[in-house]
Structures are given as structure tokens and as C-alpha cells.
Scaffold this motif. Structure first.
Motif, PDB file in Angstrom:
ATOM      1  N   UNK A 139       0.833  -1.196   0.000  1.00 43.13           N
ATOM      2  CA  UNK A 139       0.000   0.000   0.000  1.00 43.13           C
ATOM      3  C   UNK A 139       0.876   1.257   0.000  1.00 43.13           C
ATOM      4  N   UNK A 140       0.262   2.421   0.186  1.00 37.74           N
ATOM      5  CA  UNK A 140       1.011   3.673   0.118  1.00 37.74           C
ATOM      6  C   UNK A 140       2.007   3.746   1.279  1.00 37.74           C
ATOM      7  N   UNK A 151      17.154  15.398  -5.968  1.00 39.00           N
ATOM      8  CA  UNK A 151      17.448  16.072  -7.232  1.00 39.00           C
ATOM      9  C   UNK A 151      16.738  15.384  -8.395  1.00 39.00           C
ATOM     10  N   UNK A 152      16.778  14.069  -8.404  1.00 37.89           N
ATOM     11  CA  UNK A 152      16.196  13.313  -9.525  1.00 37.89           C
ATOM     12  C   UNK A 152      14.674  13.437  -9.555  1.00 37.89           C
ATOM     13  N   UNK A 153      14.037  13.324  -8.392  1.00 37.63           N
ATOM     14  CA  UNK A 153      12.576  13.328  -8.341  1.00 37.63           C
ATOM     15  C   UNK A 153      11.982  14.715  -8.114  1.00 37.63           C
ATOM     16  N   UNK A 154      12.834  15.683  -7.782  1.00 43.93           N
ATOM     17  CA  UNK A 154      12.355  17.049  -7.628  1.00 43.93           C
ATOM     18  C   UNK A 154      11.473  17.266  -6.422  1.00 43.93           C
ATOM     19  N   UNK A 155      11.683  16.496  -5.369  1.00 42.65           N
ATOM     20  CA  UNK A 155      10.882  16.606  -4.154  1.00 42.65           C
ATOM     21  C   UNK A 155      11.724  16.136  -2.976  1.00 42.65           C
ATOM     22  N   UNK A 156      11.275  16.417  -1.756  1.00 43.03           N
ATOM     23  CA  UNK A 156      12.074  16.068  -0.581  1.00 43.03           C
ATOM     24  C   UNK A 156      11.821  14.647  -0.087  1.00 43.03           C
ATOM     25  N   UNK A 157      10.698  14.060  -0.478  1.00 46.97           N
ATOM     26  CA  UNK A 157      10.355  12.687  -0.089  1.00 46.97           C
ATOM     27  C   UNK A 157       9.315  12.165  -1.067  1.00 46.97           C
ATOM     28  N   UNK A 158       9.127  10.857  -1.062  1.00 43.42           N
ATOM     29  CA  UNK A 158       8.134  10.239  -1.934  1.00 43.42           C
ATOM     30  C   UNK A 158       7.147   9.417  -1.117  1.00 43.42           C
ATOM     31  N   UNK A 159       5.971   9.242  -1.679  1.00 43.09           N
ATOM     32  CA  UNK A 159       5.023   8.240  -1.192  1.00 43.09           C
ATOM     33  C   UNK A 159       4.586   7.437  -2.413  1.00 43.09           C
ATOM     34  N   UNK A 160       4.731   6.122  -2.340  1.00 47.62           N
ATOM     35  CA  UNK A 160       4.364   5.262  -3.462  1.00 47.62           C
ATOM     36  C   UNK A 160       3.650   4.016  -2.951  1.00 47.62           C
ATOM     37  N   UNK A 161       2.800   3.464  -3.806  1.00 43.89           N
ATOM     38  CA  UNK A 161       2.258   2.142  -3.526  1.00 43.89           C
ATOM     39  C   UNK A 161       3.400   1.123  -3.554  1.00 43.89           C
ATOM     40  N   UNK A 162       3.327   0.153  -2.644  1.00 44.64           N
ATOM     41  CA  UNK A 162       4.290  -0.940  -2.602  1.00 44.64           C
ATOM     42  C   UNK A 162       3.519  -2.258  -2.594  1.00 44.64           C
ATOM     43  N   UNK A 234      -4.525   2.796   1.426  1.00 53.23           N
ATOM     44  CA  UNK A 234      -4.608   2.716  -0.036  1.00 53.23           C
ATOM     45  C   UNK A 234      -5.094   4.002  -0.684  1.00 53.23           C
ATOM     46  N   UNK A 235      -5.841   4.820   0.068  1.00 50.30           N
ATOM     47  CA  UNK A 235      -6.376   6.052  -0.513  1.00 50.30           C
ATOM     48  C   UNK A 235      -5.515   7.277  -0.221  1.00 50.30           C
ATOM     49  N   UNK A 236      -4.354   7.079   0.372  1.00 51.14           N
ATOM     50  CA  UNK A 236      -3.480   8.202   0.685  1.00 51.14           C
ATOM     51  C   UNK A 236      -2.832   8.751  -0.590  1.00 51.14           C
ATOM     52  N   UNK A 237      -2.377   9.989  -0.497  1.00 49.78           N
ATOM     53  CA  UNK A 237      -1.683  10.604  -1.639  1.00 49.78           C
ATOM     54  C   UNK A 237      -0.451   9.786  -1.999  1.00 49.78           C
ATOM     55  N   UNK A 238      -0.205   9.650  -3.287  1.00 54.82           N
ATOM     56  CA  UNK A 238       1.017   8.969  -3.746  1.00 54.82           C
ATOM     57  C   UNK A 238       1.558   9.673  -4.988  1.00 54.82           C
TER      58      UNK A 238
END
Length: 254
Positions: A139-140, A151-162, A234-238
Motif C-alpha cells: 500500500x502507500x 534532485x532526480x525526483x524534484x521533491x524532498x520525499x516520496x510516497x508510493x504504492x508498494x 490505499x487512498x493516501x496521496x502517492x
């Protein structure tokens, strides 16, 4: 920088479960949707969801079909329910193809989940089942980024489904570390103009994740407690589209 159209071959390493396939199609279709969304966020002349992308898909499991390298600019290796460390003929063929791409300098590689692990394996890293107490990441999930990852993703952290319990244990020689979590230290790998990978699933949506969780709960893979907790996230921002944008920038960079 390749001229447009940007030609990307999506290597389908699995077939979605029926509930996902009926609504969203193959993983070729699902990644096409993601990459087009990423293209619309780029300020790149001639590249959008409707122009500048030439996407093709190849079944590497059953048909064991592959693109000719002279006809593409990038390869995207998808996720899969299969184990990336197995020695099934199709898996070995995929590893050898990945080594072939790594051995040349023009065509670039994107790896997602299973694909991330296949790239790690092809580069000599240990890939195996996680030995952590939790095992699964689903899930997220919040993902920490290294300075290079920011630098690569242009953000300070990520949230992704796993959706995995197999991991790449070490960064292969020459790769830059992009991301990590408490459960998985190797969440993203990068070599300029060569590879970019993520352990998470930028292509998954809330609905796709919920269908997979239901399927695996019914199959007894996830117990009631774990299933309920994962469904609540599962419904969290990603950041799937953020990652798709980074994939395209990687393919376009000089």
C-alpha cells in the motif's frame, strides 16, 4: 538526447489479476496511462500525452518476445508476482536481455519493483526474500530520499504504492542511491544515461491497490489485521506521476 518521438518498450512481466485487467487492461496499458500522465507534466516541446511518445509492449513471460534495440530509446521492465531470483527460462532470458542493454550505451533502462530487482540481479547484486520482521511492504508507503534522489525526483520525499517482500540487498557497483525505507534500504537506483529504478509501484492507483489487497487477503496471503491496515492507507496521496516525470526526464537528458 534522443529525437522525438521517444520510443519506449514496456516489458510485461506479469498479467494483472482479473479484477484489474477487466478495468485497466495489461501492464502495457497501465504503464502507458502513467507515462502519458507524466508527459503532460513536463515542459518539453512536442512531448505530451498525445504526441512525442511511441510506446510498445512485449510479453516476456509467455511469448518471450523482445524489442530490437535499434528501434527503441528506452526499456521499462514492469513488476510481477514472480520471484526475480528464480531460474525459470523466461526469467533467465530477461536477465540476459537486461545485461545486453546494460552492455551498450544508447538504450536506457527503467525498472519498477520486479524490474528494479531484475536490474539489480543483472548487475550482480544479491536479490532475495526480505528477512526483516515485517517482510512485506504494501500500500502507500513513505519513502526517504537521498540528496541525489531529491534532485532526480524534484521533491524532498516520496510516497508510493508498494507490493513486495523481495528486495535488492545492496547497491550494485557504480549506482547512485536514490531512496530507502526502514524495511528496504534499496528503494531506487540510478546511473546517469543508463538506469533508473524504483522498488515501489508508481503505476498503481488506489483502485488497483485495493483490488490486489482484496485478492491476496482472500487467498490467505494477508491476514485480517494486515489487510485492514493496508486498506486504510490505499487512498493516501502517492507520487506516481512525479516518478513518471522523472522517468521521462531521465530518458531525455543529455
Amino acid at each position: 538526447m534522443p529525437p522525438l518521438p521517444l520510443r519506449i518498450a514496456i516489458l510485461k512481466c506479469d498479467t494483472p489479476i482479473p479484477a484489474v485487467y477487466s478495468k485497466y487492461g495489461t501492464y502495457g496499458d497501465i504503464f502507458t496511462t502513467l507515462l502519458k500522465a507524466g508527459a503532460d507534466t513536463l515542459s518539453y516541446t512536442g512531448l505530451s500525452s498525445t504526441s512525442g511518445l511511441e510506446l510498445s509492449a512485449f510479453d516476456v513471460v509467455f511469448a518471450q518476445e523482445y524489442p530490437s534495440l535499434e528501434n527503441i530509446d528506452g526499456v521499462l521492465i514492469s513488476g510481477s508476482k514472480y520471484n526475480s531470483y528464480d531460474n525459470d527460462p523466461w526469467t533467465l532470458k530477461l536477465v540476459e536481455f537486461t545485461k545486453q542493454v546494460l552492455a551498450q550505451r544508447r538504450v536506457r533502462i527503467i525498472g519498477v519493483c520486479f524490474g528494479h530487482q531484475i536490474v539489480g540481479r543483472a548487475m550482480g547484486a544479491k536479490v532475495a526474500r526480505s528477512t526483516s520482521e515485517k517482510g512485506w511492504e504494501v500500500s502507500v508507503t513513505a519513502i526517504d530520499l537521498t540528496k541525489r534522489g531529491q534532485e532526480i525526483f524534484g521533491t524532498t520525499a516520496l510516497a508510493l504504492h508498494q507490493m513486495h517482500r523481495d528486495i535488492v540487498y545492496t547497491y550494485p557497483e557504480g549506482t547512485e542511491e536514490l531512496a530507502y525505507t526502514a524495511e528496504c534500504a534499496v528503494q531506487g537506483m540510478y546511473i546517469k544515461n543508463r538506469i533508473i529504478t524504483v522498488q515501489g509501484h508508481p503505476e498503481f492507483t488506489q483502485d488497483i491497490m485495493e483490488e490486489i489487497l482484496k485478492f491476496r487477503h482472500k487467498a490467505g496471503i494477508f491476514d485480517d489485521e494486515y489487510y485492514t491496515e493496508a486498506m486504510e492507507r490505499a487512498d493516501k496521496y502517492q507520487d506516481g506521476v512525479v516518478v513518471a516525470k522523472a522517468f521521462l526526464k531521465f530518458l531525455l537528458e543529455d
